[in-house]
Scaffold this motif. Structure first.
Motif, PDB file in Angstrom:
ATOM      1  N   GLU A 149       0.839  -1.202   0.000  1.00 36.14           N
ATOM      2  CA  GLU A 149       0.000   0.000   0.000  1.00 36.14           C
ATOM      3  C   GLU A 149       0.871   1.248   0.000  1.00 36.14           C
ATOM      4  OE1 GLU A 149      -2.460  -0.587   3.447  1.00 36.14           O
ATOM      5  OE2 GLU A 149      -4.021  -1.610   2.290  1.00 36.14           O
ATOM      6  N   LYS A 150       1.927   1.261   0.806  1.00 35.01           N
ATOM      7  CA  LYS A 150       2.835   2.418   0.836  1.00 35.01           C
ATOM      8  C   LYS A 150       3.522   2.606  -0.506  1.00 35.01           C
ATOM      9  CE  LYS A 150       3.854   2.487   5.780  1.00 35.01           C
ATOM     10  NZ  LYS A 150       4.892   2.295   6.801  1.00 35.01           N
ATOM     11  N   LEU A 151       3.911   1.499  -1.124  1.00 37.33           N
ATOM     12  CA  LEU A 151       4.562   1.565  -2.436  1.00 37.33           C
ATOM     13  C   LEU A 151       3.610   2.149  -3.477  1.00 37.33           C
ATOM     14  CD1 LEU A 151       6.968   0.894  -4.268  1.00 37.33           C
ATOM     15  CD2 LEU A 151       5.989  -1.392  -4.552  1.00 37.33           C
ATOM     16  N   ILE A 152       2.370   1.697  -3.459  1.00 33.26           N
ATOM     17  CA  ILE A 152       1.372   2.205  -4.408  1.00 33.26           C
ATOM     18  C   ILE A 152       1.123   3.690  -4.179  1.00 33.26           C
ATOM     19  CG2 ILE A 152      -1.078   2.092  -5.036  1.00 33.26           C
ATOM     20  CD1 ILE A 152      -0.853  -0.976  -4.575  1.00 33.26           C
ATOM     21  N   GLU A 153       1.007   4.099  -2.927  1.00 37.99           N
ATOM     22  CA  GLU A 153       0.798   5.520  -2.604  1.00 37.99           C
ATOM     23  C   GLU A 153       1.984   6.361  -3.076  1.00 37.99           C
ATOM     24  OE1 GLU A 153      -1.825   7.098  -1.608  1.00 37.99           O
ATOM     25  OE2 GLU A 153      -3.036   5.335  -1.170  1.00 37.99           O
ATOM     26  N   ALA A 154       3.208   5.873  -2.853  1.00 36.79           N
ATOM     27  CA  ALA A 154       4.406   6.622  -3.266  1.00 36.79           C
ATOM     28  C   ALA A 154       4.456   6.761  -4.787  1.00 36.79           C
ATOM     29  CB  ALA A 154       5.662   5.931  -2.749  1.00 36.79           C
ATOM     30  N   MET A 155       4.132   5.689  -5.481  1.00 34.85           N
ATOM     31  CA  MET A 155       4.144   5.737  -6.942  1.00 34.85           C
ATOM     32  C   MET A 155       3.064   6.692  -7.458  1.00 34.85           C
ATOM     33  SD  MET A 155       4.831   1.720  -7.767  1.00 34.85           S
ATOM     34  CE  MET A 155       4.595   1.865  -9.508  1.00 34.85           C
ATOM     35  N   THR A 156       1.915   6.672  -6.811  1.00 35.41           N
ATOM     36  CA  THR A 156       0.833   7.578  -7.204  1.00 35.41           C
ATOM     37  C   THR A 156       1.264   9.026  -7.039  1.00 35.41           C
ATOM     38  OG1 THR A 156      -0.834   5.947  -6.585  1.00 35.41           O
ATOM     39  CG2 THR A 156      -1.560   8.233  -6.748  1.00 35.41           C
ATOM     40  N   GLU A 157       1.820   9.344  -5.882  1.00 31.11           N
ATOM     41  CA  GLU A 157       2.284  10.714  -5.632  1.00 31.11           C
ATOM     42  C   GLU A 157       3.326  11.131  -6.659  1.00 31.11           C
ATOM     43  OE1 GLU A 157       3.600  11.260  -1.588  1.00 31.11           O
ATOM     44  OE2 GLU A 157       1.803  10.256  -0.806  1.00 31.11           O
ATOM     45  N   GLU A 158       4.243  10.221  -6.987  1.00 29.32           N
ATOM     46  CA  GLU A 158       5.298  10.527  -7.956  1.00 29.32           C
ATOM     47  C   GLU A 158       4.710  10.856  -9.331  1.00 29.32           C
ATOM     48  OE1 GLU A 158       8.955   8.241 -10.256  1.00 29.32           O
ATOM     49  OE2 GLU A 158       8.053   7.315  -8.483  1.00 29.32           O
ATOM     50  N   TRP A 159       3.754  10.050  -9.793  1.00 27.26           N
ATOM     51  CA  TRP A 159       3.188  10.270 -11.120  1.00 27.26           C
ATOM     52  C   TRP A 159       2.266  11.482 -11.165  1.00 27.26           C
ATOM     53  CZ3 TRP A 159       5.227   8.747 -15.392  1.00 27.26           C
ATOM     54  CH2 TRP A 159       6.084   7.651 -15.373  1.00 27.26           C
ATOM     55  N   VAL A 160       1.543  11.740 -10.086  1.00 23.50           N
ATOM     56  CA  VAL A 160       0.714  12.950 -10.042  1.00 23.50           C
ATOM     57  C   VAL A 160       1.614  14.185 -10.077  1.00 23.50           C
ATOM     58  CG1 VAL A 160      -0.826  14.297  -8.559  1.00 23.50           C
ATOM     59  CG2 VAL A 160      -1.292  11.880  -8.946  1.00 23.50           C
ATOM     60  N   LYS A 161       2.738  14.115  -9.362  1.00 19.82           N
ATOM     61  CA  LYS A 161       3.697  15.219  -9.363  1.00 19.82           C
ATOM     62  C   LYS A 161       4.295  15.420 -10.760  1.00 19.82           C
ATOM     63  CE  LYS A 161       8.024  16.707  -7.242  1.00 19.82           C
ATOM     64  NZ  LYS A 161       9.132  16.324  -6.363  1.00 19.82           N
ATOM     65  N   LYS A 162       4.647  14.311 -11.440  1.00 23.96           N
ATOM     66  CA  LYS A 162       5.193  14.411 -12.799  1.00 23.96           C
ATOM     67  C   LYS A 162       4.181  15.040 -13.747  1.00 23.96           C
ATOM     68  CE  LYS A 162       8.569  10.705 -12.767  1.00 23.96           C
ATOM     69  NZ  LYS A 162       9.013   9.441 -13.385  1.00 23.96           N
ATOM     70  N   ALA A 163       2.911  14.676 -13.604  1.00 26.45           N
ATOM     71  CA  ALA A 163       1.864  15.260 -14.449  1.00 26.45           C
ATOM     72  C   ALA A 163       1.798  16.769 -14.226  1.00 26.45           C
ATOM     73  CB  ALA A 163       0.512  14.608 -14.160  1.00 26.45           C
ATOM     74  N   GLY A 164       1.899  17.200 -12.966  1.00 21.93           N
ATOM     75  CA  GLY A 164       1.894  18.626 -12.660  1.00 21.93           C
ATOM     76  C   GLY A 164       3.101  19.343 -13.250  1.00 21.93           C
ATOM     77  N   GLU A 165       4.266  18.695 -13.178  1.00 25.16           N
ATOM     78  CA  GLU A 165       5.481  19.288 -13.749  1.00 25.16           C
ATOM     79  C   GLU A 165       5.365  19.423 -15.268  1.00 25.16           C
ATOM     80  OE1 GLU A 165       8.458  16.597 -12.346  1.00 25.16           O
ATOM     81  OE2 GLU A 165       8.502  17.475 -10.329  1.00 25.16           O
TER      82      GLU A 165
END
Length: 134
Positions: free
Chosen positions: A106-122
């Motif tokens: 679950e932590k891994l999935i959350e971290a990956m989600t945050e990373e990709w949402v951040k990349k989309a924003g960038e």
């Protein structure tokens, strides 16, 4: 179609019978373009986008980015559901996976989600600056 420069598109029409149809379709579009025909080539001068047009492009890109973020979150939900079920084919209450492994995933999935949402924003910010640069 080839974009020769930021202000010129060129369309090579291989069938002379459709040349006038291509020309008329471009003229009658809502884009307010004025094509020129030279042999089998249709040249379309492209006007520089106004500030208003650029802002509408930014809004469009923002909508696409928000859709991407929603899709990323949807994948997160599906992943979390799958982890909680114990993978495909897992039975309720009998996952065969320990609680520690579930929390770690679950932590891994959350971290990956945050990373990709951040990349989309960038990516949105880069594209926004590119669109608004005159």
């Amino acid at each position: 179609m080839t974009i020769k420069s930021p202000t010129l598109a060129v369309i090579n029409v291989y069938d002379p019978e459709v040349l006038s149809s291509v020309n008329e379709a471009i003229k009658s579009s809502k884009l307010e373009l004025n094509p020129r025909v030279d042999g089998n080539v249709v040249s379309v001068p492209l006007p520089k986008p106004s500030a208003e047009t650029r802002e509408s492009y930014v809004k469009l890109v923002s909508r696409y980015t928000e859709t991407a973020r929603q899709n990323i979150r949807k994948v997160r939900r599906e992943g979390l559901d799958r982890v909680k079920r114990g993978g495909e084919g897992g039975k309720e209450g009998r996952t065969g996976v320990g609680e520690d492994e579930v929390r770690r995933n679950e932590k891994l999935i959350e971290a990956m989600t945050e990373e990709w949402v951040k990349k989309a924003g960038e990516m949105l910010e880069r594209k926004r600056k590119e669109i608004l640069t005159v």
